[in-house]
Design a protein around this motif. Structure first.
Motif, PDB file in Angstrom:
ATOM      1  N   GLU A 193       0.947  -1.091  -0.059  1.00  0.00           N
ATOM      2  CA  GLU A 193       0.125   0.082   0.132  1.00  0.00           C
ATOM      3  C   GLU A 193       0.882   1.134   0.014  1.00  0.00           C
ATOM      4  OE1 GLU A 193      -3.771  -0.322   0.271  1.00  0.00           O
ATOM      5  OE2 GLU A 193      -3.514   1.502  -0.457  1.00  0.00           O
ATOM      6  N   GLN A 194       1.874   1.323   0.687  1.00  0.00           N
ATOM      7  CA  GLN A 194       2.851   2.590   0.885  1.00  0.00           C
ATOM      8  C   GLN A 194       3.981   2.574  -0.084  1.00  0.00           C
ATOM      9  OE1 GLN A 194       0.276   3.901   2.906  1.00  0.00           O
ATOM     10  NE2 GLN A 194       2.269   4.881   2.923  1.00  0.00           N
ATOM     11  N   SER A 195       3.811   1.795  -1.105  1.00  0.00           N
ATOM     12  CA  SER A 195       4.934   1.763  -2.269  1.00  0.00           C
ATOM     13  C   SER A 195       4.220   1.815  -3.747  1.00  0.00           C
ATOM     14  CB  SER A 195       6.028   0.787  -2.261  1.00  0.00           C
ATOM     15  OG  SER A 195       5.524  -0.632  -2.225  1.00  0.00           O
ATOM     16  N   VAL A 196       3.872   0.497  -4.136  1.00  0.00           N
ATOM     17  CA  VAL A 196       3.199   0.493  -5.616  1.00  0.00           C
ATOM     18  C   VAL A 196       1.839   0.383  -5.768  1.00  0.00           C
ATOM     19  CG1 VAL A 196       5.428  -0.639  -6.514  1.00  0.00           C
ATOM     20  CG2 VAL A 196       3.524  -2.182  -5.226  1.00  0.00           C
ATOM     21  N   GLU A 197       1.172  -0.029  -4.516  1.00  0.00           N
ATOM     22  CA  GLU A 197      -0.459   0.176  -4.355  1.00  0.00           C
ATOM     23  C   GLU A 197      -1.034  -0.754  -5.460  1.00  0.00           C
ATOM     24  OE1 GLU A 197      -2.107   4.334  -4.208  1.00  0.00           O
ATOM     25  OE2 GLU A 197      -3.933   3.151  -4.278  1.00  0.00           O
ATOM     26  N   MET A 198      -0.335  -1.580  -5.771  1.00  0.00           N
ATOM     27  CA  MET A 198      -1.202  -2.729  -6.845  1.00  0.00           C
ATOM     28  C   MET A 198      -0.612  -4.137  -6.691  1.00  0.00           C
ATOM     29  SD  MET A 198       1.004  -1.964 -10.317  1.00  0.00           S
ATOM     30  CE  MET A 198       0.202  -3.258 -11.216  1.00  0.00           C
ATOM     31  N   PRO A 199      -1.351  -5.309  -7.131  1.00  0.00           N
ATOM     32  CA  PRO A 199      -0.850  -6.599  -6.954  1.00  0.00           C
ATOM     33  C   PRO A 199       0.709  -6.743  -7.684  1.00  0.00           C
ATOM     34  CG  PRO A 199      -2.898  -6.561  -8.224  1.00  0.00           C
ATOM     35  CD  PRO A 199      -2.473  -4.884  -8.004  1.00  0.00           C
ATOM     36  N   VAL A 200       1.527  -7.183  -6.605  1.00  0.00           N
ATOM     37  CA  VAL A 200       2.973  -7.484  -6.957  1.00  0.00           C
ATOM     38  C   VAL A 200       3.093  -8.521  -7.994  1.00  0.00           C
ATOM     39  CG1 VAL A 200       5.159  -7.905  -6.154  1.00  0.00           C
ATOM     40  CG2 VAL A 200       3.612  -6.478  -4.673  1.00  0.00           C
ATOM     41  N   ALA A 201       2.144  -9.154  -8.173  1.00  0.00           N
ATOM     42  CA  ALA A 201       2.381 -10.349  -9.370  1.00  0.00           C
ATOM     43  C   ALA A 201       2.149  -9.517 -10.816  1.00  0.00           C
ATOM     44  CB  ALA A 201       1.470 -11.362  -8.998  1.00  0.00           C
ATOM     45  N   ALA A 202       1.722  -8.494 -10.705  1.00  0.00           N
ATOM     46  CA  ALA A 202       1.273  -7.875 -11.904  1.00  0.00           C
ATOM     47  C   ALA A 202       2.358  -6.791 -12.541  1.00  0.00           C
ATOM     48  CB  ALA A 202      -0.229  -7.281 -11.833  1.00  0.00           C
ATOM     49  N   SER A 230      12.724  -4.514  -7.726  1.00  0.00           N
ATOM     50  CA  SER A 230      13.989  -4.508  -6.512  1.00  0.00           C
ATOM     51  C   SER A 230      14.204  -3.599  -5.884  1.00  0.00           C
ATOM     52  CB  SER A 230      15.218  -4.957  -7.487  1.00  0.00           C
ATOM     53  OG  SER A 230      15.566  -3.875  -8.137  1.00  0.00           O
ATOM     54  N   GLU A 231      13.581  -2.048  -6.336  1.00  0.00           N
ATOM     55  CA  GLU A 231      13.824  -0.921  -5.711  1.00  0.00           C
ATOM     56  C   GLU A 231      12.542  -0.253  -4.960  1.00  0.00           C
ATOM     57  OE1 GLU A 231      17.093   0.158  -5.429  1.00  0.00           O
ATOM     58  OE2 GLU A 231      17.785  -1.866  -6.320  1.00  0.00           O
ATOM     59  N   ILE A 232      11.441  -0.430  -5.616  1.00  0.00           N
ATOM     60  CA  ILE A 232      10.548   0.378  -5.381  1.00  0.00           C
ATOM     61  C   ILE A 232       9.327  -0.186  -4.337  1.00  0.00           C
ATOM     62  CG2 ILE A 232       8.303   1.902  -6.236  1.00  0.00           C
ATOM     63  CD1 ILE A 232      11.079   2.894  -6.704  1.00  0.00           C
ATOM     64  N   VAL A 233       9.192  -1.640  -4.443  1.00  0.00           N
ATOM     65  CA  VAL A 233       8.278  -2.223  -3.749  1.00  0.00           C
ATOM     66  C   VAL A 233       8.693  -2.336  -2.344  1.00  0.00           C
ATOM     67  CG1 VAL A 233       7.052  -4.341  -3.516  1.00  0.00           C
ATOM     68  CG2 VAL A 233       7.371  -3.704  -5.756  1.00  0.00           C
ATOM     69  N   GLY A 234       7.858  -1.843  -1.412  1.00  0.00           N
ATOM     70  CA  GLY A 234       8.166  -1.960  -0.149  1.00  0.00           C
ATOM     71  C   GLY A 234       8.723  -3.406   0.420  1.00  0.00           C
ATOM     72  N   ARG A 235       9.600  -3.295   1.341  1.00  0.00           N
ATOM     73  CA  ARG A 235      10.039  -4.677   2.006  1.00  0.00           C
ATOM     74  C   ARG A 235       9.715  -4.710   3.385  1.00  0.00           C
ATOM     75  NH1 ARG A 235      14.825  -3.922  -0.620  1.00  0.00           N
ATOM     76  NH2 ARG A 235      15.752  -3.567   1.218  1.00  0.00           N
ATOM     77  N   VAL A 236       8.919  -5.662   3.848  1.00  0.00           N
ATOM     78  CA  VAL A 236       8.917  -6.085   5.378  1.00  0.00           C
ATOM     79  C   VAL A 236      10.209  -6.546   5.785  1.00  0.00           C
ATOM     80  CG1 VAL A 236       7.876  -7.416   7.124  1.00  0.00           C
ATOM     81  CG2 VAL A 236       6.543  -6.500   5.071  1.00  0.00           C
TER      82      VAL A 236
END
Lengths: 358, 358
Positions: free
Chosen positions: A25-34, A42-48
């Motif tokens: 939600e706080q990064s790409v706000e869309m299904p990561v699989a898509a 590698s750089e933008i999707v938030g990481r737990v």
């Protein structure tokens, strides 16, 4: 990377999925699989980065977010840290660690603790402050109150945050009347007018205040908007800014982070916050953490002055100084005004209690 | 007078005192006994008008506040309605009634439902919308997505609210690439770029967008600041504004009031909000009330278009239209993007489902 930590209410089985959902939600706000772009994956999707149980049903989740998403803008910083997640009632934004270059870029206070002490000729002692109110009074009556505070020896006299540019006390008339009243007084007391309206209105108010010889002003960052507050700090390096917490919300962003750290980051030289045991519900622990966050060493920023307030009285001075120490501005508004015709004497007693404290 | 209503958690014995405290906090913010000015006592001090028990330990408190305290400024409006009280965790700002002249002064949407339908040549049907994401993609890849949405027949294509002015997709490059891609397409599809930064940055972005032939833009009022959003609405009467709810907080200001009523009051032509049953926790009742508030007759303001969103899918189109009716913009972002290479076909199916609905 920004290292944001959230306190999340969840049951243990659901927390991992909930943490990943916040990171998305706080990064790409869309299904990561898509997502098929490698840079984004590698750089933008938030990481737990970590999940820690705080208590039964309460977790701390640390999430790494790309600093590139901030794009150098203060509004976008809070948008990336908490924007859509603020709409969920199970999550509090608890804290954040920022890369040093981002902190330098925002820059923090231009004056801070030392600058606010120098303005009023104070050495290492706590500063004193009171507030002009109630709203509805005309400029001359507010100026009269200011003069009484000044005679009592107060350091700073701020507008109540409800004083804006209303017909019954327009900003320009108020500033002129109060500046004149204090100039007649002589001592290095500072009047701190409250800025309001859009960025251009605030600029026009600053110009009026500077013309009147004023060098310290108050802004409400949650109403002005982070980006606009930060713009003012950069445009007026000679002005010291006190930040007011109005519209800060209760416990949605942890107060030590929002008021102690983020307001300071944007350049607040002093941060007003509700003291424990007054009209608001912050705990002593929250207040202590907030004050320490405002003063702590943090990537070389100047310390911002903690200003606990909200229903304080002169009787609480020793206890507050025991609790916070001397790097502090004590703000008592209504508690002095309640003295009415004894306002100057009560102010003087407050000032004396602060100065005599060892 | 402003008639503000608050939902307050309290026990029955304490509610009267608590209500009076809110009335004081949101007006004079000092002990009333210490006020001797007659104008302030009779006109400015907030008045508790009614207290009603909603459920055990839950009360509705209606408080009359002077409209003069607003001083014609949108930031000051929210400051007077909720500023310091937002810091208390027992109070939600539930609703407000404003005097007609204040509503006229703020002015509401310049385009609203009819204007947004006209822009895309739609008659009385629901509008369709999707979102460009993820952030991190360069301008050309976003333009490619926009073209696919356009080929599918969508009405509006908005930026994800995380797209700002980042190095990987600067605002100017993004707008130029997407406007060019859609111009090549021909149909009256509208690109809705997201504005960010301080007031001057947003003005510069609007100028870039207008140069590229764009007439509809998105703002996040809780980040831009109410006063700055309202300033943009007045400065650019030809631009339609979509309001994004980021940083709106969960249930601190009731969503039907904040998003349906106040964002509309300031001039939002369309209001994005989290639909029930998606990624966020708004109930169907909250969503229904929010949409009705955006559309309702209210002192002659134009209706703003409700835009329920947040994890929607094409499968939900009939149910959403049953629920909301046709005065609506349906926004599906990730739910279309998940189709990847079938994006145009999935968009076309979404558009067809909306158009075929009876």
């Amino acid at each position: 990377m920004l290292q944001a930590s959230y306190h999340v209410r969840s049951d243990a089985r659901a927390i991992e999925a909930r943490a990943r959902a916040i990171a998305v939600e706080q990064s790409v706000e869309m299904p990561v699989a898509a997502i098929d772009d490698n840079f984004v994956k590698s750089e933008i999707v938030g990481r737990v980065e970590a999940i820690r149980e705080l208590a039964d049903g309460q977790f701390e989740v640390r999430i790494a977010l790309s600093a590139a998403t901030v794009g150098g803008d203060a509004g976008q910083l809070i948008n990336m840290l908490y924007g859509n997640t603020s709409i969920h009632d199970d999550v509090v934004l608890h804290d954040v660690e920022l890369p040093s270059d981002l902190v330098q870029m925002f820059g923090g206070p231009r004056h801070g603790l030392d600058g606010l002490r120098q303005r009023v000729g104070a050495a290492k002692r706590p500063l004193t402050c009171s507030a002009l109110k109630p709203q509805g009074l005309p400029a001359e009556k507010l100026a009269d109150l200011a003069q009484k505070f000044a005679r009592g020896g107060i350091d700073y006299i701020k507008d109540d945050h409800g004083l804006a540019d209303q017909a019954y006390s327009p900003f320009a008339a108020r500033v002129e009347a109060i500046a004149a009243a204090l100039a007649a007084h002589g001592a290095p007391v500072r009047y701190v007018p409250s800025l309001s309206g859009d960025l251009d209105s605030m600029r026009a108010q600053i110009a009026i205040a500077i013309d009147a010889g004023i060098d310290t002003m108050m802004v409400a960052p949650m109403i002005a908007g982070f980006s606009n507050f930060h713009r003012l700090v950069r445009e007026y390096p000679g002005v010291a800014f006190m930040a007011h917490p109005t519209m800060a919300g209760a416990a949605r962003v942890a107060p030590p982070l929002l008021i102690g750290k983020l307001f300071r980051l944007l350049g607040a030289d002093a941060v007003v916050f509700p003291n424990h045991g007054g009209r608001f519900g912050y705990s002593p622990e929250t207040c202590g953490r907030l004050a320490r966050a405002a003063l702590a060493d943090w990537h070389g920023l100047r310390p911002a002055v903690p200003v606990p307030a909200g229903g304080m009285t002169p009787a609480r001075v020793p206890e507050m100084l025991d609790f916070y120490g001397a790097d502090l501005m004590l703000l008592i508004g209504g508690g002095l005004l309640a003295a009415r015709e004894r306002l100057t004497a009560e102010t003087a007693a407050f000032v004396a209690a602060v100065r005599q404290y060892r």
